[in-house]
Design a protein around this motif. Structure first.
Motif, PDB file in Angstrom:
ATOM      1  N   ALA A   1       7.082  17.874 -39.581  1.00 30.46           N
ATOM      2  CA  ALA A   1       6.512  16.807 -38.701  1.00 30.46           C
ATOM      3  C   ALA A   1       5.620  15.576 -39.394  1.00 30.46           C
ATOM      4  CB  ALA A   1       5.715  17.706 -37.226  1.00 30.46           C
ATOM      5  N   ALA A   2       4.861  16.181 -40.175  1.00 34.73           N
ATOM      6  CA  ALA A   2       3.948  15.334 -40.867  1.00 34.73           C
ATOM      7  C   ALA A   2       5.027  14.305 -41.964  1.00 34.73           C
ATOM      8  CB  ALA A   2       2.996  16.095 -41.789  1.00 34.73           C
ATOM      9  N   TRP A   3       5.996  14.761 -42.177  1.00 35.08           N
ATOM     10  CA  TRP A   3       6.869  13.896 -42.862  1.00 35.08           C
ATOM     11  C   TRP A   3       7.360  12.810 -42.304  1.00 35.08           C
ATOM     12  CZ3 TRP A   3       8.100  12.803 -47.798  1.00 35.08           C
ATOM     13  CH2 TRP A   3       7.825  13.995 -48.804  1.00 35.08           C
ATOM     14  N   ALA A   4       7.387  12.718 -40.851  1.00 37.12           N
ATOM     15  CA  ALA A   4       8.284  11.868 -39.783  1.00 37.12           C
ATOM     16  C   ALA A   4       7.487  10.159 -40.319  1.00 37.12           C
ATOM     17  CB  ALA A   4       7.691  12.160 -38.451  1.00 37.12           C
ATOM     18  N   PRO A   5       6.596   9.893 -40.208  1.00 32.85           N
ATOM     19  CA  PRO A   5       6.213   8.647 -40.774  1.00 32.85           C
ATOM     20  C   PRO A   5       6.871   8.067 -42.209  1.00 32.85           C
ATOM     21  CG  PRO A   5       4.178   9.763 -41.009  1.00 32.85           C
ATOM     22  CD  PRO A   5       5.257  10.545 -40.268  1.00 32.85           C
ATOM     23  N   HIS A   6       6.931   8.957 -43.145  1.00 32.39           N
ATOM     24  CA  HIS A   6       7.420   8.675 -44.268  1.00 32.39           C
ATOM     25  C   HIS A   6       9.055   8.609 -44.382  1.00 32.39           C
ATOM     26  CE1 HIS A   6       3.297   9.354 -46.242  1.00 32.39           C
ATOM     27  NE2 HIS A   6       3.693  10.388 -45.600  1.00 32.39           N
ATOM     28  N   VAL A   7       9.508   9.551 -43.399  1.00 30.75           N
ATOM     29  CA  VAL A   7      10.963   9.331 -43.311  1.00 30.75           C
ATOM     30  C   VAL A   7      11.413   7.992 -42.761  1.00 30.75           C
ATOM     31  CG1 VAL A   7      13.118  10.378 -41.903  1.00 30.75           C
ATOM     32  CG2 VAL A   7      11.287  11.842 -43.038  1.00 30.75           C
ATOM     33  N   GLU A   8      10.582   7.481 -41.575  1.00 29.86           N
ATOM     34  CA  GLU A   8      10.875   6.142 -40.984  1.00 29.86           C
ATOM     35  C   GLU A   8      11.036   4.939 -42.059  1.00 29.86           C
ATOM     36  OE1 GLU A   8       9.143   3.266 -37.417  1.00 29.86           O
ATOM     37  OE2 GLU A   8       8.391   5.493 -37.615  1.00 29.86           O
ATOM     38  N   ARG A   9       9.797   5.340 -42.711  1.00 33.92           N
ATOM     39  CA  ARG A   9       9.717   3.913 -43.716  1.00 33.92           C
ATOM     40  C   ARG A   9      10.608   4.099 -44.718  1.00 33.92           C
ATOM     41  NH1 ARG A   9       3.671   4.098 -46.213  1.00 33.92           N
ATOM     42  NH2 ARG A   9       4.465   2.246 -47.189  1.00 33.92           N
ATOM     43  N   ILE A  10      11.191   5.282 -45.235  1.00 34.67           N
ATOM     44  CA  ILE A  10      12.209   5.447 -46.081  1.00 34.67           C
ATOM     45  C   ILE A  10      13.640   4.950 -45.743  1.00 34.67           C
ATOM     46  CG2 ILE A  10      13.258   7.069 -47.967  1.00 34.67           C
ATOM     47  CD1 ILE A  10      10.409   8.189 -48.393  1.00 34.67           C
ATOM     48  N   ALA A  11      13.811   5.474 -44.426  1.00 34.41           N
ATOM     49  CA  ALA A  11      14.985   5.094 -43.575  1.00 34.41           C
ATOM     50  C   ALA A  11      15.016   3.512 -43.619  1.00 34.41           C
ATOM     51  CB  ALA A  11      14.952   5.615 -42.101  1.00 34.41           C
ATOM     52  N   ASN A  12      13.950   2.803 -43.222  1.00 35.91           N
ATOM     53  CA  ASN A  12      14.140   1.469 -43.164  1.00 35.91           C
ATOM     54  C   ASN A  12      14.431   0.828 -44.547  1.00 35.91           C
ATOM     55  OD1 ASN A  12      13.280   1.368 -40.477  1.00 35.91           O
ATOM     56  ND2 ASN A  12      11.116   1.223 -40.758  1.00 35.91           N
ATOM     57  N   LEU A  13      13.798   1.414 -45.660  1.00 35.90           N
ATOM     58  CA  LEU A  13      14.070   0.841 -47.068  1.00 35.90           C
ATOM     59  C   LEU A  13      15.518   1.013 -47.210  1.00 35.90           C
ATOM     60  CD1 LEU A  13      13.054  -0.077 -49.615  1.00 35.90           C
ATOM     61  CD2 LEU A  13      12.459   2.223 -50.171  1.00 35.90           C
ATOM     62  N   HIS A  14      15.973   2.356 -46.865  1.00 31.79           N
ATOM     63  CA  HIS A  14      17.400   2.474 -47.191  1.00 31.79           C
ATOM     64  C   HIS A  14      18.237   1.593 -46.450  1.00 31.79           C
ATOM     65  CE1 HIS A  14      21.591   4.341 -46.609  1.00 31.79           C
ATOM     66  NE2 HIS A  14      21.206   4.346 -45.629  1.00 31.79           N
ATOM     67  N   ALA A  15      17.825   1.218 -44.943  1.00 28.53           N
ATOM     68  CA  ALA A  15      18.819   0.358 -44.265  1.00 28.53           C
ATOM     69  C   ALA A  15      18.714  -1.075 -45.061  1.00 28.53           C
ATOM     70  CB  ALA A  15      18.133   0.328 -42.966  1.00 28.53           C
ATOM     71  N   ARG A  16      17.530  -1.400 -45.398  1.00 25.26           N
ATOM     72  CA  ARG A  16      17.162  -2.978 -46.122  1.00 25.26           C
ATOM     73  C   ARG A  16      18.315  -2.942 -47.406  1.00 25.26           C
ATOM     74  NH1 ARG A  16      13.477  -4.590 -49.974  1.00 25.26           N
ATOM     75  NH2 ARG A  16      12.056  -2.835 -49.699  1.00 25.26           N
ATOM     76  N   THR A  17      18.081  -1.929 -48.043  1.00 27.79           N
ATOM     77  CA  THR A  17      18.671  -1.758 -49.680  1.00 27.79           C
ATOM     78  C   THR A  17      20.254  -1.700 -49.531  1.00 27.79           C
ATOM     79  OG1 THR A  17      18.175   0.297 -49.961  1.00 27.79           O
ATOM     80  CG2 THR A  17      16.674  -1.611 -50.663  1.00 27.79           C
ATOM     81  N   GLY A  18      20.687  -0.858 -48.547  1.00 32.42           N
ATOM     82  CA  GLY A  18      21.976  -0.210 -48.453  1.00 32.42           C
ATOM     83  C   GLY A  18      22.312   0.739 -49.455  1.00 32.42           C
ATOM     84  N   LYS A  19      21.357   1.442 -50.066  1.00 30.37           N
ATOM     85  CA  LYS A  19      21.347   2.266 -51.067  1.00 30.37           C
ATOM     86  C   LYS A  19      20.866   3.690 -50.690  1.00 30.37           C
ATOM     87  CE  LYS A  19      22.161  -0.899 -54.176  1.00 30.37           C
ATOM     88  NZ  LYS A  19      23.048  -1.152 -55.028  1.00 30.37           N
ATOM     89  N   PRO A  20      21.761   4.510 -51.300  1.00 28.06           N
ATOM     90  CA  PRO A  20      20.995   5.971 -51.161  1.00 28.06           C
ATOM     91  C   PRO A  20      19.657   6.018 -51.910  1.00 28.06           C
ATOM     92  CG  PRO A  20      22.721   6.038 -52.707  1.00 28.06           C
ATOM     93  CD  PRO A  20      22.600   4.768 -52.181  1.00 28.06           C
ATOM     94  N   VAL A  21      19.010   7.146 -51.388  1.00 34.01           N
ATOM     95  CA  VAL A  21      17.634   7.364 -51.767  1.00 34.01           C
ATOM     96  C   VAL A  21      17.644   9.050 -52.476  1.00 34.01           C
ATOM     97  CG1 VAL A  21      15.102   7.708 -51.039  1.00 34.01           C
ATOM     98  CG2 VAL A  21      16.231   6.053 -49.986  1.00 34.01           C
ATOM     99  N   MET A  22      16.984   9.011 -53.569  1.00 32.33           N
ATOM    100  CA  MET A  22      16.691  10.322 -54.133  1.00 32.33           C
ATOM    101  C   MET A  22      15.044  10.287 -54.723  1.00 32.33           C
ATOM    102  SD  MET A  22      18.106   9.626 -58.113  1.00 32.33           S
ATOM    103  CE  MET A  22      17.742  11.531 -58.602  1.00 32.33           C
TER     104      MET A  22
END
Length: 191
Positions: A123-144
């Motif tokens: 559950a503590a990962w939730a804010p990080h997941v949201e930020r990284i999801a937004n970054l993925h949406a902005r870049t259109g790139k997969p994340v590793m």
């Protein structure tokens, strides 16, 4: 994955490098990166990381464009940059020249009071997941995650990259299990 790191002799964190002559630094770094691109090609690496946590240097987009183009000419595999945490990844302006968004994931996790559990850390990962999801949406790139860190220390949740507390291998195991549970079901996450 071949992931070169640059460290500073005086112990300064690589993310705060401040060379007197930025052009000379990039020339030198470019020569080093070319050497590693050649090694990655010869050893048939799948991925080459063109920079690791070089936050203070990442604003020179034109110079990174040149470095990335040269690396791509030498190495046919996947190219990424290893940003320092989600914060650093959000500041990179050259993701469009790379294949994957790379993050060295040492973000602190708050598990609340008491002994952390896998569920609470997930559950503590939730804010990080949201930020990284937004970054993925902005870049259109997969994340590793080019690194994922949790030391076997009692303070690893507050200071994943620099924990100094007493040993606690159970907490480290719980932290890794939570991270793997969270990220394994994200379709654009590559590992």
């Amino acid at each position: 994955v071949l992931k070169p790191h640059v460290d500073v002799r005086d112990g300064t964190f690589r993310g705060a490098i401040a060379p007197a002559d930025r052009a000379a630094w990039f020339d030198s770094y470019g020569a080093m990166l070319g050497h590693y691109a050649d090694i990655a090609r010869r050893q048939e690496a799948q991925t080459l990381v063109v920079g690791t946590e070089l936050t203070s240097m990442a604003s020179d987009t034109d110079r990174w464009d040149t470095l990335i183009a040269r690396a791509r000419a030498q190495f046919a595999g996947t190219l990424t940059y290893a940003a320092n945490w989600a914060d650093g990844a959000e500041q990179v302006a050259f993701w469009d020249r790379l294949d994957v968004v790379g993050i060295d994931a040492y973000m602190p996790l708050s598990a609340g009071a008491g002994r952390p559990t896998v569920a609470r850390l997930a559950a503590a990962w939730a804010p990080h997941v949201e930020r990284i999801a937004n970054l993925h949406a902005r870049t259109g790139k997969p994340v590793m995650f080019t690194e994922l860190g949790s030391q076997s220390r009692v303070d690893t949740l507050d200071h994943p990259a620099a924990a100094t507390g007493s040993p606690d291998p159970r907490l480290q195991a719980v932290a890794y299990e939570a991270a793997l549970r969270v990220w394994r079901s994200v379709p654009w996450f590559q590992g």
